[in-house]
Design a protein around this motif. Sequence first.
Motif, PDB file in Angstrom:
ATOM      1  N   SER A  68       0.852  -1.169   0.000  1.00 22.24           N
ATOM      2  CA  SER A  68       0.000   0.000   0.000  1.00 22.24           C
ATOM      3  C   SER A  68       0.896   1.229   0.000  1.00 22.24           C
ATOM      4  CB  SER A  68      -0.876  -0.010   1.253  1.00 22.24           C
ATOM      5  OG  SER A  68      -1.682   1.127   1.281  1.00 22.24           O
ATOM      6  N   TYR A  69       0.553   2.209  -0.831  1.00 20.71           N
ATOM      7  CA  TYR A  69       1.360   3.406  -0.984  1.00 20.71           C
ATOM      8  C   TYR A  69       0.476   4.619  -0.715  1.00 20.71           C
ATOM      9  CZ  TYR A  69       3.887   7.044  -3.563  1.00 20.71           C
ATOM     10  OH  TYR A  69       4.516   8.207  -3.932  1.00 20.71           O
ATOM     11  N   GLU A  70       0.943   5.544   0.086  1.00 20.01           N
ATOM     12  CA  GLU A  70       0.199   6.766   0.400  1.00 20.01           C
ATOM     13  C   GLU A  70       0.534   7.827  -0.649  1.00 20.01           C
ATOM     14  OE1 GLU A  70      -2.432   9.150   2.510  1.00 20.01           O
ATOM     15  OE2 GLU A  70      -1.888   7.134   3.129  1.00 20.01           O
ATOM     16  N   ARG A  71      -0.452   8.159  -1.482  1.00 15.37           N
ATOM     17  CA  ARG A  71      -0.256   9.203  -2.487  1.00 15.37           C
ATOM     18  C   ARG A  71      -0.551  10.552  -1.822  1.00 15.37           C
ATOM     19  NH1 ARG A  71      -3.476   8.457  -7.853  1.00 15.37           N
ATOM     20  NH2 ARG A  71      -1.919   6.837  -8.144  1.00 15.37           N
ATOM     21  N   ALA A  72       0.355  11.493  -1.927  1.00 21.54           N
ATOM     22  CA  ALA A  72       0.226  12.786  -1.256  1.00 21.54           C
ATOM     23  C   ALA A  72      -0.850  13.642  -1.930  1.00 21.54           C
ATOM     24  CB  ALA A  72       1.563  13.516  -1.293  1.00 21.54           C
ATOM     25  N   GLU A  73      -1.373  14.594  -1.155  1.00 14.51           N
ATOM     26  CA  GLU A  73      -2.310  15.559  -1.704  1.00 14.51           C
ATOM     27  C   GLU A  73      -1.572  16.397  -2.746  1.00 14.51           C
ATOM     28  OE1 GLU A  73      -3.959  19.316   0.397  1.00 14.51           O
ATOM     29  OE2 GLU A  73      -5.284  17.642   0.919  1.00 14.51           O
ATOM     30  N   ARG A  74      -2.281  16.766  -3.822  1.00 11.95           N
ATOM     31  CA  ARG A  74      -1.616  17.531  -4.882  1.00 11.95           C
ATOM     32  C   ARG A  74      -2.631  18.408  -5.607  1.00 11.95           C
ATOM     33  NH1 ARG A  74      -2.908  12.510  -6.883  1.00 11.95           N
ATOM     34  NH2 ARG A  74      -3.412  12.376  -9.083  1.00 11.95           N
ATOM     35  N   MET A  75      -2.136  19.301  -6.388  1.00 16.27           N
ATOM     36  CA  MET A  75      -2.993  20.168  -7.194  1.00 16.27           C
ATOM     37  C   MET A  75      -3.138  19.546  -8.579  1.00 16.27           C
ATOM     38  SD  MET A  75      -3.872  22.464  -5.113  1.00 16.27           S
ATOM     39  CE  MET A  75      -4.709  23.625  -6.152  1.00 16.27           C
ATOM     40  N   GLY A  76      -4.342  19.597  -9.100  1.00 16.62           N
ATOM     41  CA  GLY A  76      -4.620  19.067 -10.424  1.00 16.62           C
ATOM     42  C   GLY A  76      -5.447  20.061 -11.207  1.00 16.62           C
ATOM     43  N   ARG A  77      -5.838  19.666 -12.408  1.00 18.46           N
ATOM     44  CA  ARG A  77      -6.606  20.554 -13.262  1.00 18.46           C
ATOM     45  C   ARG A  77      -7.810  19.803 -13.812  1.00 18.46           C
ATOM     46  NH1 ARG A  77      -5.066  25.290 -15.304  1.00 18.46           N
ATOM     47  NH2 ARG A  77      -2.913  24.893 -14.732  1.00 18.46           N
ATOM     48  N   ASN A  78      -8.995  20.401 -13.719  1.00 24.58           N
ATOM     49  CA  ASN A  78     -10.206  19.825 -14.285  1.00 24.58           C
ATOM     50  C   ASN A  78     -10.086  19.907 -15.807  1.00 24.58           C
ATOM     51  OD1 ASN A  78     -12.808  19.456 -15.359  1.00 24.58           O
ATOM     52  ND2 ASN A  78     -13.755  20.125 -13.454  1.00 24.58           N
ATOM     53  N   PRO A  79     -10.127  18.762 -16.517  1.00 26.39           N
ATOM     54  CA  PRO A  79      -9.937  18.787 -17.970  1.00 26.39           C
ATOM     55  C   PRO A  79     -11.064  19.512 -18.720  1.00 26.39           C
ATOM     56  CG  PRO A  79     -10.338  16.541 -17.201  1.00 26.39           C
ATOM     57  CD  PRO A  79     -10.265  17.424 -16.003  1.00 26.39           C
ATOM     58  N   THR A 137     -13.000  22.208 -17.518  1.00 26.87           N
ATOM     59  CA  THR A 137     -13.013  23.662 -17.289  1.00 26.87           C
ATOM     60  C   THR A 137     -11.625  24.277 -17.271  1.00 26.87           C
ATOM     61  OG1 THR A 137     -12.923  23.417 -14.889  1.00 26.87           O
ATOM     62  CG2 THR A 137     -15.109  23.429 -15.913  1.00 26.87           C
ATOM     63  N   GLY A 138     -10.597  23.464 -17.051  1.00 28.54           N
ATOM     64  CA  GLY A 138      -9.243  23.989 -16.939  1.00 28.54           C
ATOM     65  C   GLY A 138      -8.965  24.604 -15.577  1.00 28.54           C
ATOM     66  N   LYS A 139      -9.952  24.529 -14.670  1.00 26.21           N
ATOM     67  CA  LYS A 139      -9.830  25.130 -13.355  1.00 26.21           C
ATOM     68  C   LYS A 139      -8.936  24.264 -12.458  1.00 26.21           C
ATOM     69  CE  LYS A 139     -12.848  27.198  -9.926  1.00 26.21           C
ATOM     70  NZ  LYS A 139     -14.248  27.389  -9.530  1.00 26.21           N
ATOM     71  N   THR A 140      -8.077  24.919 -11.665  1.00 26.65           N
ATOM     72  CA  THR A 140      -7.196  24.211 -10.739  1.00 26.65           C
ATOM     73  C   THR A 140      -8.013  23.709  -9.551  1.00 26.65           C
ATOM     74  OG1 THR A 140      -5.407  25.691 -11.375  1.00 26.65           O
ATOM     75  CG2 THR A 140      -5.086  24.406  -9.383  1.00 26.65           C
ATOM     76  N   MET A 141      -7.688  22.476  -9.112  1.00 27.53           N
ATOM     77  CA  MET A 141      -8.401  21.899  -7.978  1.00 27.53           C
ATOM     78  C   MET A 141      -7.456  21.065  -7.136  1.00 27.53           C
ATOM     79  SD  MET A 141     -10.544  19.114 -10.194  1.00 27.53           S
ATOM     80  CE  MET A 141     -10.954  17.938  -8.954  1.00 27.53           C
ATOM     81  N   LYS A 142      -7.830  20.863  -5.874  1.00 28.73           N
ATOM     82  CA  LYS A 142      -7.015  20.085  -4.956  1.00 28.73           C
ATOM     83  C   LYS A 142      -7.461  18.619  -5.021  1.00 28.73           C
ATOM     84  CE  LYS A 142      -6.145  21.970  -1.041  1.00 28.73           C
ATOM     85  NZ  LYS A 142      -6.203  22.455   0.357  1.00 28.73           N
ATOM     86  N   ILE A 143      -6.511  17.713  -5.200  1.00 27.25           N
ATOM     87  CA  ILE A 143      -6.794  16.277  -5.208  1.00 27.25           C
ATOM     88  C   ILE A 143      -6.346  15.731  -3.859  1.00 27.25           C
ATOM     89  CG2 ILE A 143      -6.318  14.068  -6.324  1.00 27.25           C
ATOM     90  CD1 ILE A 143      -5.666  15.693  -8.889  1.00 27.25           C
ATOM     91  N   LYS A 144      -7.281  15.096  -3.141  1.00 22.22           N
ATOM     92  CA  LYS A 144      -7.008  14.604  -1.789  1.00 22.22           C
ATOM     93  C   LYS A 144      -5.982  13.475  -1.784  1.00 22.22           C
ATOM     94  CE  LYS A 144     -11.636  15.601  -0.086  1.00 22.22           C
ATOM     95  NZ  LYS A 144     -12.853  15.001   0.476  1.00 22.22           N
ATOM     96  N   ALA A 145      -5.291  13.341  -0.665  1.00 23.63           N
ATOM     97  CA  ALA A 145      -4.359  12.236  -0.462  1.00 23.63           C
ATOM     98  C   ALA A 145      -5.155  10.942  -0.339  1.00 23.63           C
ATOM     99  CB  ALA A 145      -3.544  12.464   0.799  1.00 23.63           C
ATOM    100  N   LYS A 146      -4.586   9.836  -0.802  1.00 27.75           N
ATOM    101  CA  LYS A 146      -5.251   8.544  -0.659  1.00 27.75           C
ATOM    102  C   LYS A 146      -4.242   7.418  -0.748  1.00 27.75           C
ATOM    103  CE  LYS A 146      -6.566   7.851  -5.485  1.00 27.75           C
ATOM    104  NZ  LYS A 146      -7.675   7.526  -6.366  1.00 27.75           N
ATOM    105  N   LYS A 147      -4.670   6.256  -0.284  1.00 33.88           N
ATOM    106  CA  LYS A 147      -3.834   5.066  -0.370  1.00 33.88           C
ATOM    107  C   LYS A 147      -4.128   4.355  -1.686  1.00 33.88           C
ATOM    108  CE  LYS A 147      -3.321   4.038   4.505  1.00 33.88           C
ATOM    109  NZ  LYS A 147      -3.489   3.021   5.541  1.00 33.88           N
ATOM    110  N   VAL A 148      -3.076   3.901  -2.348  1.00 34.73           N
ATOM    111  CA  VAL A 148      -3.232   3.172  -3.602  1.00 34.73           C
ATOM    112  C   VAL A 148      -2.366   1.909  -3.551  1.00 34.73           C
ATOM    113  CG1 VAL A 148      -3.789   5.190  -5.016  1.00 34.73           C
ATOM    114  CG2 VAL A 148      -1.414   4.559  -4.697  1.00 34.73           C
ATOM    115  N   PRO A 149      -2.782   0.849  -4.237  1.00 32.96           N
ATOM    116  CA  PRO A 149      -1.965  -0.362  -4.268  1.00 32.96           C
ATOM    117  C   PRO A 149      -0.772  -0.180  -5.197  1.00 32.96           C
ATOM    118  CG  PRO A 149      -3.920  -0.662  -5.594  1.00 32.96           C
ATOM    119  CD  PRO A 149      -4.044   0.681  -4.941  1.00 32.96           C
TER     120      PRO A 149
END
Length: 89
Positions: A52-63, A65-77
């Motif tokens: 299990s890997y903890e992916r950090a919170e990061r900034m992303g872009r809505n494809p 609208t192009g608007k910047t948004m925050k993507i929450k941290a989560k665990k991924v395999p």
Amino acid sequence: MNKKELVDEVSKYTGMTKKDVAEIIDALTRTIEKTVGNGEAVSLTGFGTFLSYERAERMGRNPRTGKTMKIKAKKVPKFRAGKGLKVNL
């Protein structure tokens, strides 16, 4: 290779029935999912490690609208190939 093809191959290799092989593969995947979901690693010597890997919170872009948004941290395999698997590829 899909699951059915994997069951067929393992059945040929071991001489077990396809039904028994399918049950074993299902049990194996459920066990790996449960263990990794609990934050523990599953290591198969010579094949690899599921963890299990903890992916950090990061900034992303809505494809759309192009608007910047925050993507929450989560665990991924994650799967890390073992030395035996790397050599055979």
